[in-house]
Write a protein that holds these residues in place. Structure first.
Motif, short mmCIF file in Angstrom:
data_model
loop_
_atom_site.label_atom_id
_atom_site.label_comp_id
_atom_site.label_asym_id
_atom_site.label_seq_id
_atom_site.Cartn_x
_atom_site.Cartn_y
_atom_site.Cartn_z
N ALA A 161 38.41 38.88 46.86
CA ALA A 161 37.75 40.11 47.31
C ALA A 161 38.39 40.63 48.59
O ALA A 161 38.57 41.85 48.76
CB ALA A 161 36.26 39.86 47.52
N MET A 162 38.76 39.72 49.49
CA MET A 162 39.41 40.13 50.74
C MET A 162 40.76 40.79 50.46
O MET A 162 41.06 41.85 51.02
CB MET A 162 39.61 38.90 51.63
CG MET A 162 40.32 39.20 52.95
SD MET A 162 40.76 37.69 53.86
CE MET A 162 42.08 37.04 52.82
N PHE A 163 41.57 40.17 49.60
CA PHE A 163 42.87 40.76 49.27
C PHE A 163 42.71 42.15 48.64
O PHE A 163 43.42 43.10 49.00
CB PHE A 163 43.64 39.84 48.32
CG PHE A 163 44.25 38.63 48.97
CD1 PHE A 163 44.94 38.74 50.17
CD2 PHE A 163 44.15 37.38 48.38
CE1 PHE A 163 45.52 37.63 50.77
CE2 PHE A 163 44.72 36.26 48.97
CZ PHE A 163 45.40 36.38 50.17
N CYS A 164 41.77 42.27 47.72
CA CYS A 164 41.54 43.56 47.07
C CYS A 164 41.07 44.61 48.07
O CYS A 164 41.50 45.77 48.03
CB CYS A 164 40.53 43.42 45.93
SG CYS A 164 41.15 42.51 44.49
N HIS A 165 40.18 44.21 48.99
CA HIS A 165 39.66 45.13 49.99
C HIS A 165 40.78 45.67 50.88
O HIS A 165 40.74 46.83 51.30
CB HIS A 165 38.60 44.43 50.84
CG HIS A 165 38.03 45.29 51.92
ND1 HIS A 165 37.15 46.31 51.67
CD2 HIS A 165 38.25 45.29 53.28
CE1 HIS A 165 36.82 46.90 52.82
NE2 HIS A 165 37.47 46.31 53.80
N HIS A 166 41.76 44.83 51.15
CA HIS A 166 42.87 45.24 52.01
C HIS A 166 44.08 45.73 51.21
O HIS A 166 45.20 45.79 51.75
CB HIS A 166 43.27 44.07 52.92
CG HIS A 166 42.25 43.76 53.97
ND1 HIS A 166 42.11 44.50 55.13
CD2 HIS A 166 41.29 42.80 54.03
CE1 HIS A 166 41.13 44.00 55.87
NE2 HIS A 166 40.60 42.98 55.22
N GLY A 167 43.85 46.08 49.94
CA GLY A 167 44.91 46.68 49.13
C GLY A 167 46.02 45.73 48.74
O GLY A 167 47.14 46.16 48.46
N GLN A 168 45.73 44.43 48.70
CA GLN A 168 46.75 43.43 48.35
C GLN A 168 46.41 42.82 46.98
O GLN A 168 46.20 41.62 46.83
CB GLN A 168 46.82 42.36 49.43
CG GLN A 168 47.20 42.91 50.80
CD GLN A 168 47.25 41.84 51.89
OE1 GLN A 168 47.38 40.65 51.61
NE2 GLN A 168 47.13 42.26 53.12
N SER A 169 46.38 43.69 45.97
CA SER A 169 45.97 43.26 44.63
C SER A 169 46.91 42.23 44.03
O SER A 169 46.48 41.34 43.29
CB SER A 169 45.89 44.47 43.69
OG SER A 169 44.96 45.42 44.17
N TYR A 185 36.32 38.36 38.95
CA TYR A 185 37.03 39.51 38.38
C TYR A 185 36.55 40.85 38.92
O TYR A 185 37.28 41.85 38.84
CB TYR A 185 36.89 39.49 36.85
CG TYR A 185 37.78 38.47 36.18
CD1 TYR A 185 39.08 38.78 35.82
CD2 TYR A 185 37.32 37.18 35.92
CE1 TYR A 185 39.90 37.85 35.21
CE2 TYR A 185 38.13 36.24 35.32
CZ TYR A 185 39.42 36.58 34.95
OH TYR A 185 40.24 35.65 34.36
N TYR A 186 35.34 40.89 39.44
CA TYR A 186 34.75 42.17 39.83
C TYR A 186 35.65 42.98 40.78
O TYR A 186 35.94 44.16 40.50
CB TYR A 186 33.37 41.94 40.45
CG TYR A 186 32.58 43.21 40.68
CD1 TYR A 186 31.73 43.71 39.71
CD2 TYR A 186 32.70 43.92 41.87
CE1 TYR A 186 31.01 44.87 39.91
CE2 TYR A 186 31.98 45.09 42.09
CZ TYR A 186 31.14 45.56 41.11
OH TYR A 186 30.44 46.71 41.31
N PRO A 187 36.13 42.42 41.91
CA PRO A 187 36.99 43.22 42.80
C PRO A 187 38.32 43.59 42.16
O PRO A 187 38.89 44.64 42.47
CB PRO A 187 37.19 42.31 44.01
CG PRO A 187 36.88 40.95 43.55
CD PRO A 187 35.87 41.08 42.47
N LEU A 188 38.82 42.74 41.25
CA LEU A 188 40.08 43.05 40.55
C LEU A 188 39.89 44.23 39.60
O LEU A 188 40.74 45.14 39.53
CB LEU A 188 40.57 41.82 39.79
CG LEU A 188 41.01 40.63 40.65
CD1 LEU A 188 41.11 39.36 39.81
CD2 LEU A 188 42.35 40.93 41.32
#
Length: 508
Positions: free
Chosen positions: A380-388, A411-414
Protein backbone atom coordinates in the motif's frame (compact mmCIF):
# COMPACT_ATOMS: atom_id res chain seq x y z
CA UNK A 1 -12.74 -15.81 3.82
CA UNK A 2 -15.27 -17.24 1.35
CA UNK A 3 -13.64 -19.00 -1.57
CA UNK A 4 -14.89 -18.97 -5.14
CA UNK A 5 -16.56 -22.17 -6.17
CA UNK A 6 -14.88 -24.24 -8.89
CA UNK A 7 -17.60 -23.10 -11.25
CA UNK A 8 -16.67 -19.48 -10.79
CA UNK A 9 -12.96 -20.24 -11.18
CA UNK A 10 -13.73 -22.00 -14.45
CA UNK A 11 -15.57 -18.97 -15.70
CA UNK A 12 -19.20 -19.75 -14.93
CA UNK A 13 -20.09 -16.24 -13.90
CA UNK A 14 -23.43 -14.66 -13.23
CA UNK A 15 -23.35 -12.89 -16.61
CA UNK A 16 -26.75 -12.44 -18.17
CA UNK A 17 -26.96 -11.32 -21.77
CA UNK A 18 -29.94 -9.65 -23.35
CA UNK A 19 -31.43 -12.96 -24.46
CA UNK A 20 -32.17 -13.95 -20.87
CA UNK A 21 -35.51 -12.71 -19.64
CA UNK A 22 -35.85 -10.47 -16.60
CA UNK A 23 -38.26 -12.97 -15.10
CA UNK A 24 -35.60 -15.68 -15.24
CA UNK A 25 -33.13 -13.27 -13.65
CA UNK A 26 -35.52 -12.45 -10.80
CA UNK A 27 -36.14 -16.11 -10.06
CA UNK A 28 -32.42 -16.79 -10.10
CA UNK A 29 -31.73 -14.04 -7.58
CA UNK A 30 -34.37 -15.31 -5.21
CA UNK A 31 -33.19 -18.91 -5.40
CA UNK A 32 -29.52 -17.90 -5.10
CA UNK A 33 -28.68 -20.24 -7.99
CA UNK A 34 -25.87 -19.50 -10.42
CA UNK A 35 -27.19 -19.09 -13.92
CA UNK A 36 -24.75 -20.45 -16.49
CA UNK A 37 -24.76 -19.20 -20.05
CA UNK A 38 -25.54 -21.75 -22.70
CA UNK A 39 -22.83 -20.61 -25.12
CA UNK A 40 -19.67 -22.72 -25.14
CA UNK A 41 -17.30 -19.79 -25.59
CA UNK A 42 -17.61 -16.49 -23.79
CA UNK A 43 -15.62 -13.36 -24.33
CA UNK A 44 -14.94 -11.92 -20.89
CA UNK A 45 -12.89 -8.92 -19.81
CA UNK A 46 -10.72 -11.47 -18.03
CA UNK A 47 -10.02 -13.36 -21.22
CA UNK A 48 -11.65 -16.06 -23.34
CA UNK A 49 -13.36 -18.52 -20.98
CA UNK A 50 -14.23 -21.96 -22.30
CA UNK A 51 -16.94 -24.10 -20.81
CA UNK A 52 -16.21 -27.76 -20.31
CA UNK A 53 -18.62 -30.45 -19.20
CA UNK A 54 -20.34 -29.20 -16.06
CA UNK A 55 -18.61 -30.46 -12.94
CA UNK A 56 -20.49 -32.42 -10.38
CA UNK A 57 -22.05 -30.21 -7.76
CA UNK A 58 -20.63 -30.52 -4.25
CA UNK A 59 -22.88 -31.81 -1.48
CA UNK A 60 -23.00 -28.26 -0.11
CA UNK A 61 -24.20 -26.88 -3.47
CA UNK A 62 -26.86 -29.59 -3.75
CA UNK A 63 -28.33 -28.81 -0.33
CA UNK A 64 -28.16 -25.04 -0.81
CA UNK A 65 -29.91 -25.33 -4.19
CA UNK A 66 -32.82 -27.18 -2.58
CA UNK A 67 -33.34 -24.61 0.16
CA UNK A 68 -35.66 -21.83 -0.96
CA UNK A 69 -35.57 -18.38 0.62
CA UNK A 70 -38.55 -17.65 2.84
CA UNK A 71 -39.39 -21.29 3.52
CA UNK A 72 -40.16 -22.27 7.10
CA UNK A 73 -37.72 -24.55 8.89
CA UNK A 74 -40.20 -27.44 8.67
CA UNK A 75 -40.58 -26.89 4.91
CA UNK A 76 -36.79 -26.96 4.55
CA UNK A 77 -36.63 -30.27 6.44
CA UNK A 78 -39.41 -31.82 4.32
CA UNK A 79 -37.82 -30.62 1.09
CA UNK A 80 -34.44 -32.13 1.98
CA UNK A 81 -35.84 -35.36 3.41
CA UNK A 82 -38.00 -35.99 0.31
CA UNK A 83 -35.31 -35.11 -2.23
CA UNK A 84 -33.60 -38.17 -3.84
CA UNK A 85 -30.29 -36.32 -4.30
CA UNK A 86 -30.17 -35.23 -0.68
CA UNK A 87 -30.99 -38.76 0.46
CA UNK A 88 -27.73 -39.94 -1.14
CA UNK A 89 -25.60 -37.34 0.62
CA UNK A 90 -23.43 -38.53 3.48
CA UNK A 91 -23.98 -36.00 6.24
CA UNK A 92 -20.73 -35.09 8.01
CA UNK A 93 -20.00 -32.56 10.71
CA UNK A 94 -17.90 -30.58 8.23
CA UNK A 95 -20.87 -30.33 5.86
CA UNK A 96 -23.16 -29.21 8.70
CA UNK A 97 -20.63 -26.61 9.87
CA UNK A 98 -20.35 -25.20 6.34
CA UNK A 99 -24.14 -25.11 5.91
CA UNK A 100 -24.60 -23.29 9.22
CA UNK A 101 -21.98 -20.74 8.17
CA UNK A 102 -23.70 -20.36 4.81
CA UNK A 103 -27.06 -19.70 6.47
CA UNK A 104 -25.75 -17.57 9.33
CA UNK A 105 -28.16 -14.77 8.34
CA UNK A 106 -31.10 -17.05 7.52
CA UNK A 107 -32.34 -18.77 10.68
CA UNK A 108 -35.10 -20.75 8.96
CA UNK A 109 -32.67 -22.43 6.59
CA UNK A 110 -30.09 -22.91 9.35
CA UNK A 111 -32.62 -24.57 11.65
CA UNK A 112 -34.01 -26.64 8.77
CA UNK A 113 -30.67 -28.10 7.68
CA UNK A 114 -29.77 -28.70 11.36
CA UNK A 115 -32.96 -30.76 11.88
CA UNK A 116 -32.48 -32.52 8.54
CA UNK A 117 -28.97 -33.59 9.51
CA UNK A 118 -30.25 -34.68 12.92
CA UNK A 119 -32.84 -36.90 11.26
CA UNK A 120 -30.19 -38.89 9.42
CA UNK A 121 -29.41 -42.28 10.89
CA UNK A 122 -26.15 -42.46 12.82
CA UNK A 123 -25.48 -38.71 12.79
CA UNK A 124 -25.09 -36.73 16.00
CA UNK A 125 -24.44 -32.99 16.26
CA UNK A 126 -21.39 -31.75 18.12
CA UNK A 127 -21.72 -29.25 21.00
CA UNK A 128 -20.19 -26.61 18.70
CA UNK A 129 -22.96 -27.09 16.12
CA UNK A 130 -25.60 -26.50 18.82
CA UNK A 131 -23.74 -23.38 19.96
CA UNK A 132 -23.56 -22.05 16.39
CA UNK A 133 -27.28 -22.63 15.81
CA UNK A 134 -28.18 -20.96 19.13
CA UNK A 135 -26.06 -18.00 18.07
CA UNK A 136 -27.80 -17.77 14.67
CA UNK A 137 -31.24 -17.88 16.29
CA UNK A 138 -30.24 -15.23 18.81
CA UNK A 139 -28.67 -13.04 16.16
CA UNK A 140 -31.92 -13.11 14.17
CA UNK A 141 -33.92 -12.24 17.35
CA UNK A 142 -35.63 -15.65 17.49
CA UNK A 143 -35.40 -15.76 21.27
CA UNK A 144 -38.22 -18.26 21.87
CA UNK A 145 -36.70 -20.71 19.42
CA UNK A 146 -33.25 -20.14 20.92
CA UNK A 147 -34.51 -20.97 24.40
CA UNK A 148 -36.53 -23.88 23.02
CA UNK A 149 -33.37 -25.31 21.50
CA UNK A 150 -31.52 -24.83 24.81
CA UNK A 151 -34.31 -26.66 26.64
CA UNK A 152 -34.13 -29.47 24.08
CA UNK A 153 -30.37 -29.75 24.62
CA UNK A 154 -30.94 -30.04 28.38
CA UNK A 155 -33.70 -32.65 28.05
CA UNK A 156 -31.62 -34.76 25.67
CA UNK A 157 -28.51 -34.46 27.88
CA UNK A 158 -26.49 -32.61 25.27
CA UNK A 159 -23.53 -30.82 26.89
CA UNK A 160 -24.30 -27.22 27.91
CA UNK A 161 -21.12 -25.30 28.65
CA UNK A 162 -20.36 -21.80 29.84
CA UNK A 163 -19.64 -20.98 26.20
CA UNK A 164 -23.22 -22.01 25.37
CA UNK A 165 -24.61 -19.85 28.16
CA UNK A 166 -22.37 -16.94 27.12
CA UNK A 167 -23.78 -16.99 23.57
CA UNK A 168 -27.34 -16.95 24.87
CA UNK A 169 -26.66 -14.13 27.35
CA UNK A 170 -24.90 -12.02 24.72
CA UNK A 171 -27.72 -12.43 22.24
CA UNK A 172 -30.27 -11.40 24.85
CA UNK A 173 -28.19 -8.34 25.71
CA UNK A 174 -27.71 -7.53 22.01
CA UNK A 175 -31.49 -7.59 21.56
CA UNK A 176 -31.90 -5.12 24.42
CA UNK A 177 -33.17 -7.83 26.78
CA UNK A 178 -30.48 -7.50 29.43
CA UNK A 179 -32.85 -8.65 32.18
CA UNK A 180 -33.17 -11.98 30.34
CA UNK A 181 -29.38 -12.22 30.24
CA UNK A 182 -29.34 -11.82 34.03
CA UNK A 183 -32.12 -14.42 34.34
CA UNK A 184 -30.01 -16.80 32.25
CA UNK A 185 -27.18 -16.41 34.75
CA UNK A 186 -29.57 -17.02 37.65
CA UNK A 187 -30.58 -20.35 36.08
CA UNK A 188 -27.13 -21.71 35.18
CA UNK A 189 -27.20 -24.19 38.06
CA UNK A 190 -30.28 -25.79 36.44
CA UNK A 191 -27.98 -26.70 33.53
CA UNK A 192 -25.41 -28.26 35.81
CA UNK A 193 -23.10 -25.23 35.87
CA UNK A 194 -21.67 -23.47 38.90
CA UNK A 195 -22.29 -19.84 39.78
CA UNK A 196 -18.64 -19.08 40.21
CA UNK A 197 -16.27 -16.22 39.36
CA UNK A 198 -15.99 -17.28 35.71
CA UNK A 199 -19.77 -17.35 35.24
CA UNK A 200 -20.16 -14.00 37.02
CA UNK A 201 -17.49 -12.46 34.81
CA UNK A 202 -19.32 -13.68 31.69
CA UNK A 203 -22.48 -11.91 32.84
CA UNK A 204 -20.68 -8.70 33.79
CA UNK A 205 -18.75 -8.69 30.51
CA UNK A 206 -21.99 -9.20 28.55
CA UNK A 207 -23.68 -6.29 30.29
CA UNK A 208 -20.67 -3.95 30.04
CA UNK A 209 -20.24 -4.63 26.32
CA UNK A 210 -23.92 -3.71 25.91
CA UNK A 211 -23.30 -0.39 27.72
CA UNK A 212 -25.24 -1.55 30.78
CA UNK A 213 -22.32 -0.80 33.09
CA UNK A 214 -24.40 0.70 35.91
CA UNK A 215 -26.67 -2.35 35.96
CA UNK A 216 -23.59 -4.60 35.93
CA UNK A 217 -22.20 -2.63 38.87
CA UNK A 218 -25.38 -3.11 40.91
CA UNK A 219 -25.42 -6.84 40.19
CA UNK A 220 -21.73 -7.11 41.11
CA UNK A 221 -22.32 -5.45 44.48
CA UNK A 222 -24.88 -8.16 45.24
CA UNK A 223 -22.89 -11.09 43.88
CA UNK A 224 -19.53 -10.21 45.44
CA UNK A 225 -20.91 -11.16 48.86
CA UNK A 226 -21.06 -14.76 47.63
CA UNK A 227 -18.62 -14.86 44.69
CA UNK A 228 -15.08 -13.56 44.95
CA UNK A 229 -14.00 -11.19 42.16
CA UNK A 230 -10.62 -11.51 40.47
CA UNK A 231 -8.45 -9.13 38.42
CA UNK A 232 -10.45 -9.94 35.29
CA UNK A 233 -13.65 -8.80 37.03
CA UNK A 234 -12.23 -5.33 37.54
CA UNK A 235 -10.69 -5.17 34.06
CA UNK A 236 -14.18 -5.82 32.68
CA UNK A 237 -15.44 -2.76 34.54
CA UNK A 238 -12.46 -0.62 33.47
CA UNK A 239 -13.25 -1.46 29.85
CA UNK A 240 -16.98 -0.92 30.42
CA UNK A 241 -16.58 2.52 32.02
CA UNK A 242 -14.25 3.60 29.20
CA UNK A 243 -16.77 2.34 26.66
CA UNK A 244 -19.47 4.62 28.08
CA UNK A 245 -17.05 7.56 28.33
CA UNK A 246 -16.80 7.57 32.14
CA UNK A 247 -13.05 7.39 32.52
CA UNK A 248 -13.10 8.73 36.09
CA UNK A 249 -14.94 5.58 37.18
CA UNK A 250 -12.31 3.54 35.31
CA UNK A 251 -9.56 5.23 37.34
CA UNK A 252 -11.56 4.64 40.51
CA UNK A 253 -11.95 0.95 39.61
CA UNK A 254 -8.16 0.60 39.59
CA UNK A 255 -8.11 1.81 43.19
CA UNK A 256 -11.00 -0.53 44.10
CA UNK A 257 -9.08 -3.36 42.47
CA UNK A 258 -6.15 -2.75 44.79
CA UNK A 259 -8.52 -2.69 47.77
CA UNK A 260 -9.66 -6.22 46.92
CA UNK A 261 -6.08 -7.45 46.83
CA UNK A 262 -5.95 -7.64 43.03
CA UNK A 263 -2.96 -6.01 41.41
CA UNK A 264 -3.71 -3.89 38.32
CA UNK A 265 -1.97 -5.30 35.27
CA UNK A 266 -0.86 -3.83 31.98
CA UNK A 267 -4.33 -4.53 30.54
CA UNK A 268 -5.92 -2.38 33.28
CA UNK A 269 -3.83 0.67 32.43
CA UNK A 270 -3.66 0.08 28.67
CA UNK A 271 -7.46 0.13 28.45
CA UNK A 272 -7.45 3.68 29.83
CA UNK A 273 -4.51 4.60 27.58
CA UNK A 274 -6.57 3.50 24.57
CA UNK A 275 -9.52 5.58 25.81
CA UNK A 276 -7.36 8.74 25.77
CA UNK A 277 -5.84 7.73 22.41
CA UNK A 278 -9.29 7.52 20.81
CA UNK A 279 -9.93 11.07 21.95
CA UNK A 280 -6.48 12.18 20.79
CA UNK A 281 -5.73 13.39 24.33
CA UNK A 282 -2.06 12.50 24.16
CA UNK A 283 -1.21 14.61 27.20
CA UNK A 284 -3.22 12.18 29.32
CA UNK A 285 -1.66 9.27 27.45
CA UNK A 286 1.83 10.34 28.52
CA UNK A 287 0.61 10.81 32.09
CA UNK A 288 -0.68 7.22 32.08
CA UNK A 289 2.65 5.95 30.77
CA UNK A 290 4.41 7.67 33.67
CA UNK A 291 1.90 6.25 36.15
CA UNK A 292 2.40 2.74 34.79
CA UNK A 293 6.15 3.03 35.31
CA UNK A 294 5.65 4.45 38.84
CA UNK A 295 3.30 1.57 39.76
CA UNK A 296 5.80 -1.04 38.62
CA UNK A 297 3.60 -2.02 35.69
CA UNK A 298 5.52 -0.84 32.63
CA UNK A 299 3.69 -0.58 29.28
CA UNK A 300 4.14 -3.48 26.92
CA UNK A 301 4.44 -3.70 23.15
CA UNK A 302 0.64 -3.60 22.75
CA UNK A 303 0.44 -0.33 24.70
CA UNK A 304 3.14 1.32 22.62
CA UNK A 305 1.71 0.01 19.34
CA UNK A 306 -1.72 1.42 20.21
CA UNK A 307 -0.28 4.86 20.94
CA UNK A 308 1.82 4.85 17.76
CA UNK A 309 -1.20 3.91 15.63
CA UNK A 310 -3.32 6.77 16.95
CA UNK A 311 -0.48 9.29 16.67
CA UNK A 312 -0.08 8.24 13.03
CA UNK A 313 -3.82 8.51 12.48
CA UNK A 314 -3.74 12.08 13.82
CA UNK A 315 -0.74 12.78 11.52
CA UNK A 316 1.59 13.35 14.47
CA UNK A 317 4.30 11.44 12.65
CA UNK A 318 7.29 12.70 14.60
CA UNK A 319 5.66 11.82 17.91
CA UNK A 320 4.69 8.40 16.56
CA UNK A 321 8.30 7.67 15.64
CA UNK A 322 9.46 8.95 19.05
CA UNK A 323 7.12 6.45 20.72
CA UNK A 324 8.89 3.72 18.76
CA UNK A 325 12.24 4.94 20.07
CA UNK A 326 10.87 5.19 23.61
CA UNK A 327 9.71 1.60 23.46
CA UNK A 328 13.08 0.36 22.32
CA UNK A 329 14.87 2.43 24.96
CA UNK A 330 13.00 0.75 27.83
CA UNK A 331 13.91 -2.69 26.51
CA UNK A 332 10.44 -3.66 25.30
CA UNK A 333 10.81 -6.18 22.47
CA UNK A 334 8.99 -5.37 19.22
CA UNK A 335 6.66 -7.86 17.56
CA UNK A 336 5.13 -8.15 14.10
CA UNK A 337 2.18 -5.86 14.85
CA UNK A 338 4.52 -3.18 16.21
CA UNK A 339 6.61 -3.28 13.05
CA UNK A 340 3.48 -3.14 10.90
CA UNK A 341 2.47 0.05 12.72
CA UNK A 342 5.99 1.47 12.44
CA UNK A 343 6.18 0.80 8.70
CA UNK A 344 2.78 2.43 8.26
CA UNK A 345 3.91 5.49 10.25
CA UNK A 346 7.10 5.82 8.20
CA UNK A 347 5.16 5.45 4.95
CA UNK A 348 2.64 8.11 5.98
CA UNK A 349 5.54 10.38 6.96
CA UNK A 350 7.03 9.96 3.48
CA UNK A 351 10.06 8.07 4.81
CA UNK A 352 9.86 5.24 2.29
CA UNK A 353 13.54 4.25 2.46
CA UNK A 354 13.39 4.06 6.26
CA UNK A 355 10.33 1.79 6.00
CA UNK A 356 12.18 -0.45 3.56
CA UNK A 357 15.11 -0.56 5.99
CA UNK A 358 12.81 -1.71 8.80
CA UNK A 359 11.23 -4.37 6.59
CA UNK A 360 14.38 -5.70 4.95
CA UNK A 361 16.96 -5.29 7.73
CA UNK A 362 15.59 -4.59 11.19
CA UNK A 363 12.82 -7.22 11.24
CA UNK A 364 15.11 -10.08 10.12
CA UNK A 365 17.83 -8.89 12.51
CA UNK A 366 15.36 -9.03 15.44
CA UNK A 367 13.98 -12.40 14.23
CA UNK A 368 10.49 -10.92 13.85
CA UNK A 369 8.69 -12.58 10.91
CA UNK A 370 6.44 -10.55 8.59
CA UNK A 371 2.81 -11.50 8.17
CA UNK A 372 0.28 -10.74 5.45
CA UNK A 373 -0.47 -7.35 6.99
CA UNK A 374 3.24 -6.45 6.88
CA UNK A 375 3.36 -7.09 3.13
CA UNK A 376 0.01 -5.35 2.67
CA UNK A 377 1.34 -2.26 4.46
CA UNK A 378 4.47 -2.18 2.31
CA UNK A 379 2.51 -2.72 -0.93
CA UNK A 380 0.00 0.00 0.00
CA UNK A 381 2.88 2.37 0.79
CA UNK A 382 4.56 1.76 -2.58
CA UNK A 383 1.28 2.26 -4.43
CA UNK A 384 0.52 5.45 -2.47
CA UNK A 385 3.88 6.88 -3.50
CA UNK A 386 3.45 5.88 -7.16
CA UNK A 387 5.92 2.98 -7.01
CA UNK A 388 3.64 0.29 -8.44
CA UNK A 389 6.55 -1.66 -9.92
CA UNK A 390 8.09 -2.12 -6.48
CA UNK A 391 4.69 -3.12 -5.11
CA UNK A 392 4.33 -5.83 -7.76
CA UNK A 393 7.87 -7.06 -7.13
CA UNK A 394 7.12 -7.33 -3.42
CA UNK A 395 3.95 -9.29 -4.18
CA UNK A 396 6.06 -11.74 -6.17
CA UNK A 397 8.55 -12.06 -3.29
CA UNK A 398 5.66 -12.66 -0.90
CA UNK A 399 4.36 -15.51 -3.09
CA UNK A 400 7.81 -17.07 -3.43
CA UNK A 401 8.68 -16.81 0.27
CA UNK A 402 5.78 -19.00 1.39
CA UNK A 403 5.85 -17.23 4.76
CA UNK A 404 2.30 -15.98 4.30
CA UNK A 405 -0.30 -15.75 1.56
CA UNK A 406 -1.84 -12.67 -0.06
CA UNK A 407 -5.42 -11.76 0.75
CA UNK A 408 -7.93 -9.39 -0.83
CA UNK A 409 -6.37 -6.41 0.97
CA UNK A 410 -3.01 -7.23 -0.63
CA UNK A 411 -4.48 -6.63 -4.06
CA UNK A 412 -6.71 -3.67 -3.24
CA UNK A 413 -4.07 -0.89 -3.63
CA UNK A 414 -2.69 -2.62 -6.75
CA UNK A 415 -6.13 -2.72 -8.36
CA UNK A 416 -6.68 0.90 -7.37
CA UNK A 417 -3.37 1.88 -8.99
CA UNK A 418 -4.29 0.07 -12.22
CA UNK A 419 -7.58 1.94 -12.40
CA UNK A 420 -5.88 5.24 -11.62
CA UNK A 421 -3.39 4.84 -14.46
CA UNK A 422 -5.71 3.09 -16.92
CA UNK A 423 -3.70 -0.15 -16.98
CA UNK A 424 -6.49 -2.49 -18.06
CA UNK A 425 -4.22 -5.43 -18.99
CA UNK A 426 -2.55 -5.34 -15.58
CA UNK A 427 -5.97 -5.15 -13.92
CA UNK A 428 -7.08 -8.30 -15.78
CA UNK A 429 -3.94 -10.17 -14.76
CA UNK A 430 -4.27 -9.20 -11.10
CA UNK A 431 -7.90 -10.34 -10.99
CA UNK A 432 -6.96 -13.57 -12.73
CA UNK A 433 -4.20 -14.20 -10.16
CA UNK A 434 -6.58 -13.51 -7.28
CA UNK A 435 -9.22 -15.93 -8.51
CA UNK A 436 -7.27 -18.70 -10.23
CA UNK A 437 -3.96 -18.79 -8.36
CA UNK A 438 -4.98 -17.77 -4.86
CA UNK A 439 -8.69 -18.71 -4.90
CA UNK A 440 -9.68 -15.41 -3.33
CA UNK A 441 -13.17 -13.98 -3.50
CA UNK A 442 -13.75 -10.27 -3.90
CA UNK A 443 -15.30 -8.48 -0.95
CA UNK A 444 -17.79 -5.62 -1.20
CA UNK A 445 -15.06 -2.97 -1.00
CA UNK A 446 -13.15 -4.49 -3.92
CA UNK A 447 -16.26 -4.97 -6.06
CA UNK A 448 -17.23 -1.36 -5.35
CA UNK A 449 -13.75 -0.09 -6.25
CA UNK A 450 -13.73 -2.03 -9.54
CA UNK A 451 -17.25 -1.12 -10.63
CA UNK A 452 -16.80 2.59 -9.88
CA UNK A 453 -13.34 2.63 -11.48
CA UNK A 454 -14.46 0.83 -14.63
CA UNK A 455 -17.44 3.16 -15.00
CA UNK A 456 -15.08 6.14 -14.82
CA UNK A 457 -12.88 4.44 -17.44
CA UNK A 458 -15.90 4.08 -19.76
CA UNK A 459 -15.89 0.28 -19.45
CA UNK A 460 -19.38 -0.20 -18.10
CA UNK A 461 -19.86 -3.58 -19.84
CA UNK A 462 -17.07 -5.02 -17.73
CA UNK A 463 -18.43 -3.21 -14.67
CA UNK A 464 -21.82 -4.76 -15.33
CA UNK A 465 -20.29 -8.25 -15.62
CA UNK A 466 -18.71 -7.74 -12.19
CA UNK A 467 -22.05 -6.52 -10.84
CA UNK A 468 -23.73 -9.75 -11.98
CA UNK A 469 -20.89 -11.79 -10.48
CA UNK A 470 -21.29 -9.85 -7.24
CA UNK A 471 -24.98 -10.78 -7.08
CA UNK A 472 -24.13 -14.40 -7.86
CA UNK A 473 -21.71 -14.47 -4.92
CA UNK A 474 -24.40 -13.19 -2.50
CA UNK A 475 -22.52 -9.92 -2.01
CA UNK A 476 -25.07 -7.13 -1.64
CA UNK A 477 -24.05 -4.02 -3.65
CA UNK A 478 -24.31 -0.54 -2.19
CA UNK A 479 -27.12 1.64 -3.46
CA UNK A 480 -24.77 4.30 -4.86
CA UNK A 481 -22.94 1.60 -6.84
CA UNK A 482 -26.21 0.48 -8.40
CA UNK A 483 -27.16 4.09 -9.13
CA UNK A 484 -23.85 4.83 -10.86
CA UNK A 485 -23.94 1.65 -12.95
CA UNK A 486 -27.61 2.15 -13.77
CA UNK A 487 -26.88 5.60 -15.24
CA UNK A 488 -23.89 4.27 -17.19
CA UNK A 489 -25.67 1.30 -18.82
CA UNK A 490 -28.64 3.46 -19.76
CA UNK A 491 -26.29 5.85 -21.50
CA UNK A 492 -24.91 2.85 -23.43
CA UNK A 493 -28.48 1.79 -24.34
CA UNK A 494 -28.09 -1.47 -22.33
CA UNK A 495 -31.76 -1.42 -21.37
CA UNK A 496 -32.05 -5.04 -20.20
CA UNK A 497 -29.09 -4.48 -17.90
CA UNK A 498 -30.70 -1.28 -16.62
CA UNK A 499 -33.91 -3.20 -15.82
CA UNK A 500 -31.98 -5.81 -13.85
CA UNK A 501 -30.01 -3.20 -11.91
CA UNK A 502 -33.24 -1.38 -11.14
CA UNK A 503 -34.73 -4.62 -9.84
CA UNK A 504 -31.76 -5.09 -7.48
CA UNK A 505 -32.02 -1.48 -6.32
CA UNK A 506 -35.65 -2.01 -5.33
CA UNK A 507 -34.62 -5.03 -3.27
CA UNK A 508 -31.95 -3.13 -1.31
Amino acid sequence: MVLYSKKCINGIRFLLDSSVSCTHFHASCENRSILALSSSNLSSPLGSLHYEEEEKLSDLDVVVAKVRLGSSDSEVVKCLVDDPQCQKIKVTQDLVDRLLRRFKDDWKSALGVFKWAESRSGFKHTPNAYDVLLDVLGKMKQMDKMMGMLGEMHRDSHPITLNTVAKVMRRFAGAGKWEDAVRMFDEVDAYGLAKNTEAMNLLLDTLCKSNKVEQAREIFLELKQHISPNAHTFNIFIHGWCKVNRVDEAHWTIQEMKGHGCRPCVISYSTIVEFYCRRYNFGKVYEMLDEMQAQGCPPNVVTFTTIMCFLTKSEEFEEALQIAERMKSVGCSPDTLFYNALIHALGRAGQVQEAIQVFEVEMPMCSVPPNTSTYNTMIAMFCHHGQSRKALDLLTKMEISGVCKPDVQTYYPLLKACLRYGQVDSLSKLLDDMIRRHHLSLDISTYTLLIHGLCRANKCEWAYHLFEEMIGQDVKPRYQTCRLLFDEVKEKHMYDAADRIEYVMKKL
